[in-house]
Design a protein around this motif. Structure first.
Motif, PDB file in Angstrom:
ATOM      1  N   THR A  27      29.742  35.783  30.804  1.00  0.00           N
ATOM      2  CA  THR A  27      28.403  35.226  30.768  1.00  0.00           C
ATOM      3  C   THR A  27      27.637  35.669  29.526  1.00  0.00           C
ATOM      4  OG1 THR A  27      26.313  34.965  31.960  1.00  0.00           O
ATOM      5  CG2 THR A  27      27.431  37.097  32.150  1.00  0.00           C
ATOM      6  N   THR A  28      26.735  34.785  29.105  1.00  0.00           N
ATOM      7  CA  THR A  28      25.777  35.113  28.050  1.00  0.00           C
ATOM      8  C   THR A  28      24.380  35.145  28.650  1.00  0.00           C
ATOM      9  OG1 THR A  28      25.409  32.812  27.481  1.00  0.00           O
ATOM     10  CG2 THR A  28      27.185  33.962  26.309  1.00  0.00           C
ATOM     11  N   ALA A  29      24.287  35.176  29.957  1.00  0.00           N
ATOM     12  CA  ALA A  29      23.065  35.101  30.758  1.00  0.00           C
ATOM     13  C   ALA A  29      22.624  33.659  30.962  1.00  0.00           C
ATOM     14  CB  ALA A  29      21.933  35.948  30.205  1.00  0.00           C
ATOM     15  N   THR A  30      22.828  32.795  29.991  1.00  0.00           N
ATOM     16  CA  THR A  30      22.491  31.384  30.192  1.00  0.00           C
ATOM     17  C   THR A  30      23.737  30.560  30.502  1.00  0.00           C
ATOM     18  OG1 THR A  30      22.590  30.990  27.819  1.00  0.00           O
ATOM     19  CG2 THR A  30      20.427  31.425  28.749  1.00  0.00           C
ATOM     20  N   ASP A  31      24.842  30.883  29.896  1.00  0.00           N
ATOM     21  CA  ASP A  31      26.102  30.177  30.147  1.00  0.00           C
ATOM     22  C   ASP A  31      27.013  31.071  30.974  1.00  0.00           C
ATOM     23  OD1 ASP A  31      25.398  27.930  28.585  1.00  0.00           O
ATOM     24  OD2 ASP A  31      25.969  29.023  26.776  1.00  0.00           O
ATOM     25  N   TRP A  32      27.611  30.490  32.014  1.00  0.00           N
ATOM     26  CA  TRP A  32      28.502  31.228  32.900  1.00  0.00           C
ATOM     27  C   TRP A  32      29.853  30.537  32.948  1.00  0.00           C
ATOM     28  CZ3 TRP A  32      27.250  35.529  36.052  1.00  0.00           C
ATOM     29  CH2 TRP A  32      25.943  35.996  35.871  1.00  0.00           C
ATOM     30  N   TYR A  33      30.912  31.312  32.785  1.00  0.00           N
ATOM     31  CA  TYR A  33      32.279  30.794  32.830  1.00  0.00           C
ATOM     32  C   TYR A  33      33.053  31.586  33.876  1.00  0.00           C
ATOM     33  CZ  TYR A  33      30.774  29.043  28.319  1.00  0.00           C
ATOM     34  OH  TYR A  33      30.065  28.438  27.321  1.00  0.00           O
ATOM     35  N   PHE A  34      33.783  30.871  34.711  1.00  0.00           N
ATOM     36  CA  PHE A  34      34.594  31.498  35.739  1.00  0.00           C
ATOM     37  C   PHE A  34      36.052  31.195  35.440  1.00  0.00           C
ATOM     38  CE2 PHE A  34      30.426  30.696  37.480  1.00  0.00           C
ATOM     39  CZ  PHE A  34      30.109  31.937  37.994  1.00  0.00           C
ATOM     40  N   ILE A  35      36.872  32.232  35.485  1.00  0.00           N
ATOM     41  CA  ILE A  35      38.274  32.120  35.091  1.00  0.00           C
ATOM     42  C   ILE A  35      39.167  32.531  36.241  1.00  0.00           C
ATOM     43  CG2 ILE A  35      40.023  33.040  33.518  1.00  0.00           C
ATOM     44  CD1 ILE A  35      37.723  33.556  31.535  1.00  0.00           C
ATOM     45  N   LEU A  36      40.241  31.802  36.434  1.00  0.00           N
ATOM     46  CA  LEU A  36      41.298  32.180  37.360  1.00  0.00           C
ATOM     47  C   LEU A  36      42.552  32.368  36.513  1.00  0.00           C
ATOM     48  CD1 LEU A  36      42.121  30.915  40.817  1.00  0.00           C
ATOM     49  CD2 LEU A  36      43.915  30.870  39.110  1.00  0.00           C
ATOM     50  N   HIS A  37      43.059  33.571  36.494  1.00  0.00           N
ATOM     51  CA  HIS A  37      44.255  33.884  35.705  1.00  0.00           C
ATOM     52  C   HIS A  37      45.390  34.130  36.688  1.00  0.00           C
ATOM     53  CE1 HIS A  37      47.029  36.351  33.298  1.00  0.00           C
ATOM     54  NE2 HIS A  37      46.591  35.616  32.303  1.00  0.00           N
ATOM     55  N   SER A  38      46.383  33.263  36.669  1.00  0.00           N
ATOM     56  CA  SER A  38      47.545  33.425  37.549  1.00  0.00           C
ATOM     57  C   SER A  38      48.781  33.648  36.689  1.00  0.00           C
ATOM     58  CB  SER A  38      47.727  32.179  38.423  1.00  0.00           C
ATOM     59  OG  SER A  38      48.177  31.093  37.645  1.00  0.00           O
ATOM     60  N   THR A  39      49.876  33.854  37.359  1.00  0.00           N
ATOM     61  CA  THR A  39      51.121  34.066  36.621  1.00  0.00           C
ATOM     62  C   THR A  39      51.559  32.796  35.902  1.00  0.00           C
ATOM     63  OG1 THR A  39      52.327  33.626  38.661  1.00  0.00           O
ATOM     64  CG2 THR A  39      51.947  35.933  38.089  1.00  0.00           C
ATOM     65  N   GLU A  40      51.087  31.630  36.360  1.00  0.00           N
ATOM     66  CA  GLU A  40      51.474  30.365  35.740  1.00  0.00           C
ATOM     67  C   GLU A  40      50.612  29.989  34.544  1.00  0.00           C
ATOM     68  OE1 GLU A  40      50.960  30.314  39.253  1.00  0.00           O
ATOM     69  OE2 GLU A  40      53.058  30.747  39.583  1.00  0.00           O
ATOM     70  N   ALA A  41      49.282  30.198  34.657  1.00  0.00           N
ATOM     71  CA  ALA A  41      48.372  29.739  33.600  1.00  0.00           C
ATOM     72  C   ALA A  41      46.993  30.352  33.791  1.00  0.00           C
ATOM     73  CB  ALA A  41      48.276  28.221  33.618  1.00  0.00           C
ATOM     74  N   ILE A  42      46.099  30.019  32.876  1.00  0.00           N
ATOM     75  CA  ILE A  42      44.702  30.429  32.968  1.00  0.00           C
ATOM     76  C   ILE A  42      43.867  29.164  33.145  1.00  0.00           C
ATOM     77  CG2 ILE A  42      42.761  31.488  31.763  1.00  0.00           C
ATOM     78  CD1 ILE A  42      44.799  33.181  30.224  1.00  0.00           C
ATOM     79  N   TYR A  43      43.003  29.169  34.156  1.00  0.00           N
ATOM     80  CA  TYR A  43      42.132  28.034  34.430  1.00  0.00           C
ATOM     81  C   TYR A  43      40.694  28.501  34.296  1.00  0.00           C
ATOM     82  CZ  TYR A  43      46.489  26.403  36.349  1.00  0.00           C
ATOM     83  OH  TYR A  43      47.800  26.051  36.495  1.00  0.00           O
ATOM     84  N   TYR A  44      39.812  27.623  33.801  1.00  0.00           N
ATOM     85  CA  TYR A  44      38.422  28.017  33.605  1.00  0.00           C
ATOM     86  C   TYR A  44      37.506  26.826  33.836  1.00  0.00           C
ATOM     87  CZ  TYR A  44      39.475  25.951  29.088  1.00  0.00           C
ATOM     88  OH  TYR A  44      39.881  25.088  28.112  1.00  0.00           O
ATOM     89  N   THR A  45      36.237  27.126  34.076  1.00  0.00           N
ATOM     90  CA  THR A  45      35.246  26.084  34.287  1.00  0.00           C
ATOM     91  C   THR A  45      34.819  25.504  32.942  1.00  0.00           C
ATOM     92  OG1 THR A  45      33.492  27.742  34.267  1.00  0.00           O
ATOM     93  CG2 THR A  45      34.338  27.091  36.410  1.00  0.00           C
TER      94      THR A  45
END
Length: 107
Positions: A27-45
């Motif tokens: 986060t930058t306080a205004t922008d928020w990113y959520f990440i899921l890191h699995s053994t297969e790949a990385i997913y993000y919003t």
């Protein structure tokens, strides 16, 4: 602090022995990113999906500000609830990750 008692950092392979996926929040306080890191790949919003406007107008009428903050807190609570239930059997963990990945791909 005794440096001898500090454990060395785990490698990704070692971390994923215990958990099949991990979450990250950036986060930058205004922008928020959520990440899921699995053994297969990385997913993000996406870049615009979770944004909090901190302009003067937003601070004068906090309705939109409250909605944005509530939306972000709902995501964080969901991630925390998921980690609490991470003690489930490995098969259900894998199914949960696959469901989350399907949702991200559909968006």
């Amino acid at each position: 602090m005794n440096l001898d008692t500090l454990k060395k950092k785990r490698k990704a392979e070692e971390a994923f022995e215990e958990y099949k996926y991990v979450y990250g929040i950036i986060t930058t306080a205004t922008d928020w990113y959520f990440i899921l890191h699995s053994t297969e790949a990385i997913y993000y919003t996406s870049r615009t999906e979770y944004r909090v406007s901190l302009t003067e107008d937003a601070l004068e009428d906090p309705t939109e500000l409250c909605k944005s903050v509530k939306r972000i807190l709902e995501v964080i609570v969901g991630l925390l609830k998921d980690r609490v239930s991470a003690s489930d059997e490995p098969a259900s963990k894998k199914r949960r990750v696959e469901e989350k990945i399907k949702i991200k791909i559909q968006k």
